[in-house]
Write a protein that holds these residues in place. Sequence first.
Motif, PDB file in Angstrom:
ATOM      1  N   VAL A  14     -77.038 -46.439  45.344  1.00 50.32           N
ATOM      2  CA  VAL A  14     -77.906 -46.707  44.190  1.00 50.32           C
ATOM      3  C   VAL A  14     -79.259 -46.013  44.369  1.00 50.32           C
ATOM      4  CG1 VAL A  14     -78.649 -48.492  42.600  1.00 50.32           C
ATOM      5  CG2 VAL A  14     -76.758 -48.943  44.124  1.00 50.32           C
ATOM      6  N   LEU A  15     -79.259 -44.695  44.201  1.00 46.27           N
ATOM      7  CA  LEU A  15     -80.470 -43.905  44.432  1.00 46.27           C
ATOM      8  C   LEU A  15     -81.613 -44.302  43.522  1.00 46.27           C
ATOM      9  CD1 LEU A  15     -78.745 -40.452  44.632  1.00 46.27           C
ATOM     10  CD2 LEU A  15     -79.889 -41.617  46.495  1.00 46.27           C
ATOM     11  N   VAL A  16     -81.268 -44.743  42.328  1.00 46.10           N
ATOM     12  CA  VAL A  16     -82.296 -44.991  41.327  1.00 46.10           C
ATOM     13  C   VAL A  16     -83.271 -46.082  41.781  1.00 46.10           C
ATOM     14  CG1 VAL A  16     -80.956 -46.689  40.022  1.00 46.10           C
ATOM     15  CG2 VAL A  16     -82.614 -45.263  38.837  1.00 46.10           C
ATOM     16  N   PHE A  17     -82.867 -46.885  42.744  1.00 45.52           N
ATOM     17  CA  PHE A  17     -83.744 -47.974  43.181  1.00 45.52           C
ATOM     18  C   PHE A  17     -84.839 -47.526  44.153  1.00 45.52           C
ATOM     19  CE2 PHE A  17     -80.355 -51.496  42.432  1.00 45.52           C
ATOM     20  CZ  PHE A  17     -80.686 -51.510  41.090  1.00 45.52           C
ATOM     21  N   TRP A  18     -84.770 -46.300  44.635  1.00 46.54           N
ATOM     22  CA  TRP A  18     -85.758 -45.878  45.640  1.00 46.54           C
ATOM     23  C   TRP A  18     -87.177 -45.997  45.107  1.00 46.54           C
ATOM     24  CZ3 TRP A  18     -83.669 -40.855  48.429  1.00 46.54           C
ATOM     25  CH2 TRP A  18     -82.464 -41.184  49.073  1.00 46.54           C
ATOM     26  N   ASP A  19     -87.390 -45.467  43.896  1.00 40.32           N
ATOM     27  CA  ASP A  19     -88.746 -45.542  43.336  1.00 40.32           C
ATOM     28  C   ASP A  19     -89.120 -46.982  43.038  1.00 40.32           C
ATOM     29  OD1 ASP A  19     -89.255 -42.849  43.484  1.00 40.32           O
ATOM     30  OD2 ASP A  19     -88.314 -42.432  41.548  1.00 40.32           O
TER      31      ASP A  19
END
Length: 223
Positions: A14-19
């Motif tokens: 779930v890359l989108v959660f990094w920010d």
Amino acid sequence: MDKIDLYQIHFPSVLVFWDGLADCFDQGLVKAVGVSNYGSEAVRAISRTLAARGIPLTSNQIQYSLVYRFPELNGMKATCDELGVKILAYSPLGLGALTGKWTETSLPEGPRGQIATKLLKDPNWSLLLDAMKDVAKQHGADTTLSQVAIAWCIAKGTTPIPGVRNVRQAEDNIRAISLALTGNEVAALDAAAAKVAPYIEPTASPFNNLRQSFDTKQAMYEA
Ligand SMILES: NC(=O)c1ccc[n+]([C@@H]2O[C@H](COP(=O)([O-])OP(=O)(O)OC[C@H]3O[C@@H](n4cnc5c(N)ncnc54)[C@H](OP(=O)(O)O)[C@@H]3O)[C@@H](O)[C@H]2O)c1
């Protein structure tokens, strides 16, 4: 509480959660951010992304125990140690196996029963338990195998998070905090553990597919 101590992403896909992690840190909602089940490349990638915003990656929560030593063998532990990312070792008791209470006549229920059957067939399994008993004896009659298993994780520089079902287990396990293993004891446990066939191969783990999926998406994300 005003602030969450540690905010973690459970899976690597779930890359989108990094920010989002970084935003929570910057807004003072969390004291630290971490991940779970990340492989080496994923840890490096999110570390770079967070570092660009001046935020440290505090932890990677991964399976690590005397009966699941892949993080030592595949470079994961070395990567975390190099980057200063603390490993939170989950299932440090091998789901209960390392307590030594599983026997042919006392098998756990459910999927753990299959794991127990596999381990109990391995002649090197009882040798590992013997090595743990030898270490326990050196530290007093009240020292249990659970404590030795947890102390081994601590000796490796990780923070183990054993699961417990009751107060007795909690009281037992917490005593591992003051159980300092010697270098020779760790080496003896390492040698015995190295001979035991793993109860699950990383390739059979659902997290492995997520890691592979991550590697593909990571290239897209960083492009
Ligand atoms: N991030 C992730 O993807 C992930 C994945 C898995 C687990 N975790 C976390 O890791 C933590 C622990 O892992 P885990 O529960 O899977 O495995 P574990 O810590 O290796 O084993 C815990 C089990 O061992 C038995 N036990 C514990 N202490 C004992 C003692 N002193 N004497 C005898 N038996 C004892 C209990 O089961 P019985 O009494 O039934 O034998 C207990 O549920 C949990 O907090 C969990 O949330 C995280």
